[in-house]
Design an enzyme around this catalytic site. Structure first.
Site, PDB file in Angstrom:
ATOM      1  N   SER A 116       0.808  -1.232   0.000  1.00 43.24           N
ATOM      2  CA  SER A 116       0.000   0.000   0.000  1.00 43.24           C
ATOM      3  C   SER A 116       0.837   1.275   0.000  1.00 43.24           C
ATOM      4  O   SER A 116       0.521   2.206  -0.755  1.00 43.24           O
ATOM      5  CB  SER A 116      -0.964   0.007   1.194  1.00 43.24           C
ATOM      6  OG  SER A 116      -1.915  -0.991   1.002  1.00 43.24           O
ATOM      7  N   LYS A 150     -10.366  -5.384   9.990  1.00 37.20           N
ATOM      8  CA  LYS A 150     -11.428  -4.731   9.213  1.00 37.20           C
ATOM      9  C   LYS A 150     -12.757  -4.670   9.970  1.00 37.20           C
ATOM     10  O   LYS A 150     -13.516  -3.726   9.814  1.00 37.20           O
ATOM     11  CB  LYS A 150     -11.614  -5.438   7.875  1.00 37.20           C
ATOM     12  CG  LYS A 150     -10.427  -5.234   6.936  1.00 37.20           C
ATOM     13  CD  LYS A 150     -10.661  -5.850   5.584  1.00 37.20           C
ATOM     14  CE  LYS A 150      -9.402  -5.771   4.742  1.00 37.20           C
ATOM     15  NZ  LYS A 150      -9.570  -6.295   3.391  1.00 37.20           N
ATOM     16  N   ALA A 203     -16.146 -18.407   2.528  1.00 36.41           N
ATOM     17  CA  ALA A 203     -17.303 -17.698   3.107  1.00 36.41           C
ATOM     18  C   ALA A 203     -16.878 -16.904   4.335  1.00 36.41           C
ATOM     19  O   ALA A 203     -17.621 -16.773   5.297  1.00 36.41           O
ATOM     20  CB  ALA A 203     -18.401 -18.708   3.458  1.00 36.41           C
ATOM     21  N   GLY A 204     -15.673 -16.345   4.277  1.00 33.46           N
ATOM     22  CA  GLY A 204     -15.176 -15.535   5.389  1.00 33.46           C
ATOM     23  C   GLY A 204     -15.299 -14.051   5.073  1.00 33.46           C
ATOM     24  O   GLY A 204     -16.116 -13.638   4.247  1.00 33.46           O
ATOM     25  N   ALA A 262     -13.334 -11.986   3.473  1.00 30.05           N
ATOM     26  CA  ALA A 262     -13.005 -11.571   2.110  1.00 30.05           C
ATOM     27  C   ALA A 262     -14.208 -11.777   1.191  1.00 30.05           C
ATOM     28  O   ALA A 262     -14.516 -10.918   0.350  1.00 30.05           O
ATOM     29  CB  ALA A 262     -11.798 -12.355   1.601  1.00 30.05           C
ATOM     30  N   TYR A 289      -2.471 -12.785  -3.462  1.00 27.54           N
ATOM     31  CA  TYR A 289      -1.287 -12.584  -4.301  1.00 27.54           C
ATOM     32  C   TYR A 289      -0.114 -12.841  -3.384  1.00 27.54           C
ATOM     33  O   TYR A 289      -0.015 -12.302  -2.299  1.00 27.54           O
ATOM     34  CB  TYR A 289      -1.221 -11.151  -4.862  1.00 27.54           C
ATOM     35  CG  TYR A 289      -1.362 -10.115  -3.807  1.00 27.54           C
ATOM     36  CD1 TYR A 289      -0.255  -9.621  -3.143  1.00 27.54           C
ATOM     37  CD2 TYR A 289      -2.622  -9.678  -3.418  1.00 27.54           C
ATOM     38  CE1 TYR A 289      -0.392  -8.720  -2.131  1.00 27.54           C
ATOM     39  CE2 TYR A 289      -2.771  -8.773  -2.396  1.00 27.54           C
ATOM     40  CZ  TYR A 289      -1.646  -8.292  -1.755  1.00 27.54           C
ATOM     41  OH  TYR A 289      -1.801  -7.402  -0.730  1.00 27.54           O
ATOM     42  N   GLY A 310      -4.634 -11.329  -7.353  1.00 35.12           N
ATOM     43  CA  GLY A 310      -5.366 -10.167  -6.854  1.00 35.12           C
ATOM     44  C   GLY A 310      -4.605  -8.851  -6.830  1.00 35.12           C
ATOM     45  O   GLY A 310      -5.045  -7.905  -6.171  1.00 35.12           O
TER      46      GLY A 310
HETATM   47  P1  ATR Z   1     -10.759 -13.631   5.520  1.00 39.10           P
HETATM   48  O1  ATR Z   1     -11.166 -12.452   6.352  1.00 39.10           O
HETATM   49  O2  ATR Z   1      -9.402 -13.472   4.878  1.00 39.10           O
HETATM   50  O3  ATR Z   1     -11.793 -14.065   4.560  1.00 39.10           O
HETATM   51  P2  ATR Z   1     -11.579 -15.680   7.326  1.00 39.10           P
HETATM   52  O4  ATR Z   1     -12.785 -14.872   7.680  1.00 39.10           O
HETATM   53  O5  ATR Z   1     -10.855 -16.411   8.394  1.00 39.10           O
HETATM   54  O6  ATR Z   1     -10.507 -14.790   6.589  1.00 39.10           O
HETATM   55  O7  ATR Z   1     -12.033 -16.719   6.194  1.00 39.10           O
HETATM   56  C1  ATR Z   1     -11.147 -17.569   5.593  1.00 39.10           C
HETATM   57  C2  ATR Z   1     -11.899 -18.387   4.553  1.00 39.10           C
HETATM   58  O8  ATR Z   1     -10.971 -19.290   3.948  1.00 39.10           O
HETATM   59  C3  ATR Z   1     -12.995 -19.249   5.136  1.00 39.10           C
HETATM   60  O9  ATR Z   1     -14.015 -19.392   4.167  1.00 39.10           O
HETATM   61  C4  ATR Z   1     -12.268 -20.577   5.370  1.00 39.10           C
HETATM   62  O10 ATR Z   1     -13.128 -21.685   5.411  1.00 39.10           O
HETATM   63  P3  ATR Z   1     -13.979 -22.040   6.727  1.00 39.10           P
HETATM   64  O11 ATR Z   1     -15.194 -21.167   6.729  1.00 39.10           O
HETATM   65  O12 ATR Z   1     -14.274 -23.472   6.545  1.00 39.10           O
HETATM   66  O13 ATR Z   1     -13.052 -21.772   7.886  1.00 39.10           O
HETATM   67  C5  ATR Z   1     -11.411 -20.629   4.140  1.00 39.10           C
HETATM   68  N1  ATR Z   1     -10.219 -21.483   4.274  1.00 39.10           N
HETATM   69  C6  ATR Z   1      -9.110 -21.214   4.998  1.00 39.10           C
HETATM   70  N2  ATR Z   1      -8.170 -22.184   4.843  1.00 39.10           N
HETATM   71  C7  ATR Z   1      -8.706 -23.094   3.984  1.00 39.10           C
HETATM   72  C8  ATR Z   1      -8.267 -24.330   3.415  1.00 39.10           C
HETATM   73  N3  ATR Z   1      -7.064 -24.827   3.701  1.00 39.10           N
HETATM   74  N4  ATR Z   1      -9.090 -24.984   2.589  1.00 39.10           N
HETATM   75  C9  ATR Z   1     -10.300 -24.498   2.292  1.00 39.10           C
HETATM   76  N5  ATR Z   1     -10.799 -23.335   2.791  1.00 39.10           N
HETATM   77  C10 ATR Z   1     -10.019 -22.644   3.628  1.00 39.10           C
END
Ligand code: ATR
Length: 274
Positions: free
Chosen positions: A21, A70, A132-133, A135, A220, A242
């Site tokens: 950034s 965030k 589904a987190g 991002a 990225y 990204g």
């Molecule tokens: P962010 O804010 O970066 O989105 P987050 O809220 O912790 O971080 O979400 C991470 C996402 O990556 C989630 O969807 C997570 O899946 P879960 O909901 O099952 O936790 C997914 N994720 C992280 N590591 C993963 C992996 N090794 N394989 C598949 N999905 C993964």
């Protein structure tokens, strides 16, 4: 902490060492002639609100917020833009003329701007989002508003359901179940998990990809296998990481602060070449 600092814009996160950034915003500043000084702050995990409030009490005029703050930035904002309210997450803060802290989220519009630049998106596209987190939450509203049909696939089903419940009022959004939609092929697949597609154990199911499928990884990372290696055994040639999203979310933040939208292509090319 910020009394004697000479920058009035900064990115806050943990870790922050490798943040691009400052380089992007310095580039925008030189290119537009809008003078601003931009630093980076590594914030201890339990200190975000006190540090950011101190920044705005002293020199701070604007901030970018990155992981893992965030949601906290959303909570400390005095006012929110509509898109930040919907995403329930803030990546940009601005001190208003009245001294309030305005929270915005430019991640979703940043992604959409890059997808348009790449010609990866059309209205009515069928889009699969992996993850589904936070991002994923940040990008759903702009994509649904654009007119895409969205399917979500995630490791933990309960997180997918929560996200769909939150966003189904804004457009077509469903859980992706491969057993039901056996032969479904997507126009665009976006990786919004924290696991890069460039890593060895790819989480993408190759049967969902045709030679016309666009693949976008919001991550990225340097020194990882290139996409070309990852997708060499499928025919798709349309993939991107990204970097463009990163530049565009910064450009939209810059516009919020200075009312000028900077040129983006040159810095995207510089960062992609690194
Ligand atoms: P962010 O804010 O970066 O989105 P987050 O809220 O912790 O971080 O979400 C991470 C996402 O990556 C989630 O969807 C997570 O899946 P879960 O909901 O099952 O936790 C997914 N994720 C992280 N590591 C993963 C992996 N090794 N394989 C598949 N999905 C993964």
């Amino acid at each position: 902490m910020f009394k004697d600092k000479n920058f009035n814009y900064a990115v806050f996160g943990n870790p922050i060492d490798h943040s691009k950034s400052p380089a992007i915003h310095n580039f925008f500043s030189n290119q537009t002639g809008v003078f601003h000084t931009y630093g980076s702050i590594n914030v201890p995990l339990n200190k975000f609100s006190s540090i950011i409030l101190d920044f705005f009490k002293h020199n701070g005029k604007g901030a970018n917020i990155t992981a893992p703050f965030k949601q906290e930035a959303y909570c400390i904002s005095h006012e929110l833009t509509e898109r930040a309210k919907i995403a329930q997450s803030v990546n940009t803060l601005k001190k208003t003329d009245k001294g309030y802290i305005l929270g915005d989220n430019t991640d979703g519009i940043g992604l959409l701007s890059d997808l348009i630049r790449l010609d990866f998106i059309k209205k009515k596209y069928s889009v699969l989002i992996l993850g589904a987190g936070g991002a994923a939450r940040g990008i759903l509203f702009p994509l649904l508003s654009f007119g895409c049909s969205i399917f979500i696939m995630n490791r933990t089903l309960s997180n997918t359901k929560k996200l769909i419940k939150q966003f189904n009022r804004y457009g077509k959004i469903n859980i992706f179940n491969k057993d039901i939609l056996k032969y479904k092929i997507f126009d665009l697949i976006i990786n919004a998990t924290s696991q890069s597609l460039e890593e060895e154990n790819s989480i993408i199911d190759l049967s969902l990809i045709s030679s016309n499928t666009c693949i976008y990884d919001m991550n990225y990372k340097k020194n990882k296998k290139s996409f070309l290696n990852t997708f060499v055994h499928v025919k798709s040639t349309k993939f991107s990481n990204g970097i463009g999203m990163l530049v565009f979310q910064a450009a939209h933040s810059f516009e919020l602060w200075h009312n000028v939208f900077p040129e983006t292509d040159k810095i995207i090319n510089i960062l992609k070449a690194e």
